[in-house]
Design an enzyme around this catalytic site. Structure first.
Site, mmCIF file in Angstrom:
data_model
loop_
_atom_site.group_PDB
_atom_site.id
_atom_site.type_symbol
_atom_site.label_atom_id
_atom_site.label_comp_id
_atom_site.label_asym_id
_atom_site.label_seq_id
_atom_site.Cartn_x
_atom_site.Cartn_y
_atom_site.Cartn_z
ATOM 1 N N THR A 111 20.627 -2.057 -38.975
ATOM 2 C CA THR A 111 20.881 -2.128 -37.539
ATOM 3 C C THR A 111 20.291 -3.427 -37.009
ATOM 4 O OG1 THR A 111 20.838 0.272 -37.307
ATOM 5 C CG2 THR A 111 20.358 -1.011 -35.328
ATOM 6 N N LYS A 187 26.874 0.190 -33.024
ATOM 7 C CA LYS A 187 25.653 0.874 -33.486
ATOM 8 C C LYS A 187 24.582 0.821 -32.410
ATOM 9 C CE LYS A 187 22.834 3.028 -36.286
ATOM 10 N NZ LYS A 187 22.195 2.568 -37.497
#
Lengths: 312, 312
Positions: A111, A187
């Site tokens: 991420t 995300k």
């Protein structure tokens, strides 16, 4: 290339596809398991020799560096924690980038901010390798079952090269755009919501404890009501059991909500709920709970209010 | 009593049970419909003659005041907005309390602080009538279908007297405690979460718009991911459609998160997420959206950031 040539006595046409997996923690280790079950040969590396040992015991091969894991691979999957580690895996000493065969694909699962995903992608693609921006969600159990959710963006060539491995790892593969960055952006939207929802769940559940409500009944009522969230349902059993062993740690949201604040500030976007949640994760880390489960925010609220929560 | 005696030519044993419904808005009107479908006779009152006309057209009877609605009723159900209106319905001019037959039950559905629910309950029960603290959730459609969720607390006698009517109105009846206040406390926990989740959904969805993501795809991805909430799933279609006609208005959460802040301050409980969310509802009301749908927070975030959202 040499590693691949010596990998076995199969002819090129029936040899197993080789996947390099860099990072063998709870997610990467599970993904390696799912890939081997689907018939891939996995070459993995990790700074932890214990995790490398687990891979070998499960039938994989070990590599001493990202370069070594990448050198014979058809697909390289990076399952590290953040953008800095991803950059190091690609371009650091013994990095994967220059070891990858031209035309193969690097699948980046960490991420990170969309801007850095774009930069890493452009830098790798300039060398003739493909980059797939592919953050994942679903947790360790679903990783091992090959049932992750993958939020991916990249060129058609990157998707084509990665798809067989992705199909073995993912229950859901979202194809979200034709360039790195879009997967990362999706995300981050998910992480904003997830981070706020965990904090809200802990704020509400501990407020219920402060009022001496029956917390098991609170869980029953809320999970059947409009106040429910995926995170409330998933994390509050940890609070009811008084069990704060880390499945996902406070520090993960210190990182992810920090990225969101950086993005929001840069784009002149006010995000007061995400900001308030970040302060609570920071305080939890500040009092020493950084490596504990993220449901530890409930213990922080209890400390701040004198509420009594269940103990394990 | 007289009203009941003149209600028809049925003998006492086979006469219909009579329910007084005070407040015939989207929730109360729906509950009256569900009660009549289940065979109850409904006597309703509302300040709006239009809503009273709807009740009559649907087969109910009208009353000119809470006292008149209560005087012949076996059960009185109050479906007004807040504690002040509930107090007025009970103890104001032509209020229900003194008109109720001793031993009958007042079912209070408004969302209010547990402390005020306790006070109203004690005051009514001192006169020999029962009080059931019974906040509801589920929305207007489920009210009309008799499928509400009811979060109730009160004495065994209050439950016994109210149960036939509750069974006709509720898909789920939670019996949460033996005194008024506990139902209200559970409802406030739900409202804390619901209010924060709507604000987080609007913060995240408009942040996605600011980044020019495909918002329909964001909805698809998030509702299948760990960032999902009941409220995200329920409210974000309003944003995707650009339709802010009120199903539940901004002012409802100005009220409910205000009650939570009052409770939290009184109990020395810090609730920073609920506080941040309240500021956004206040700002939305301040710029003129108070009577619009609560998903209007997305429009507020768009105003504050220059993001572009879909228009209807």
């Amino acid at each position: 290339m040499e590693r691949m040539m010596t990998a076995g006595d199969q002819s090129p046409s029936d040899r197993k596809s080789v996947v390099g997996v860099i990072g063998l923690g709870s997610m990467g280790g599970g993904m390696a398991t799912a890939l081997m079950r689907a018939g891939f040969e996995v070459v993995g590396c990790d700074v932890s020799s214990e995790l490398v040992g687990k891979l070998i015991a499960a039938g994989g091969r070990s590599a001493g560096s990202p370069a070594e894991a990448a050198s014979g691979a058809d697909v390289v999957i990076s399952v590290v924690v953040n953008a800095a580690q991803t950059e190091s895996v690609l371009f650091g000493e013994n990095g994967a980038a220059s070891a990858m065969r031209p035309g193969t694909v690097f699948v980046s699962c960490a991420t990170m901010s969309p801007e850095i995903a774009r930069q890493l992608g452009a830098r790798l693609e300039a060398t003739g390798r493909h980059y797939l921006d592919a953050p994942i969600s679903g947790g360790a159990a679903r990783a091992a079952q090959g049932e992750l959710t993958v939020l991916a963006s990249g060129s058609a060539a990157a998707f084509d090269a990665a798809r067989p491995a992705l199909d073995a790892m993912a229950a859901r593969l979202y194809e979200l755009g034709d360039a790195p960055g879009t997967g990362a952006a999706f995300k981050m939207i998910n992480q904003l919501l997830a981070g706020v929802h965990i904090a809200a769940a802990c704020e509400a559940m501990t407020f219920a404890a402060k009022q001496n409500l029956d917390l098991a009944k609170v869980y029953e009522v809320i999970t059947a009501s409009a106040g429910n969230s995926w995170m409330f349902e998933n994390r509050m059993p940890h609070v009811l059991a008084g069990d704060y062993r880390p499945l996902s740690a406070i520090e993960i949201f210190v990182k992810d909500l920090g990225i969101i604040q950086d993005m929001a500030r840069s784009e002149r976007y006010p995000a007061p709920l995400a900001a308030a949640a970040l302060q609570m994760y920071l305080a939890a880390a500040g009092v020493g709970m950084g490596k504990d489960d993220d449901a530890s925010l409930a213990r922080l609220y209890a400390q701040l209010s004198g509420a009594t929560l269940p103990e394990s």
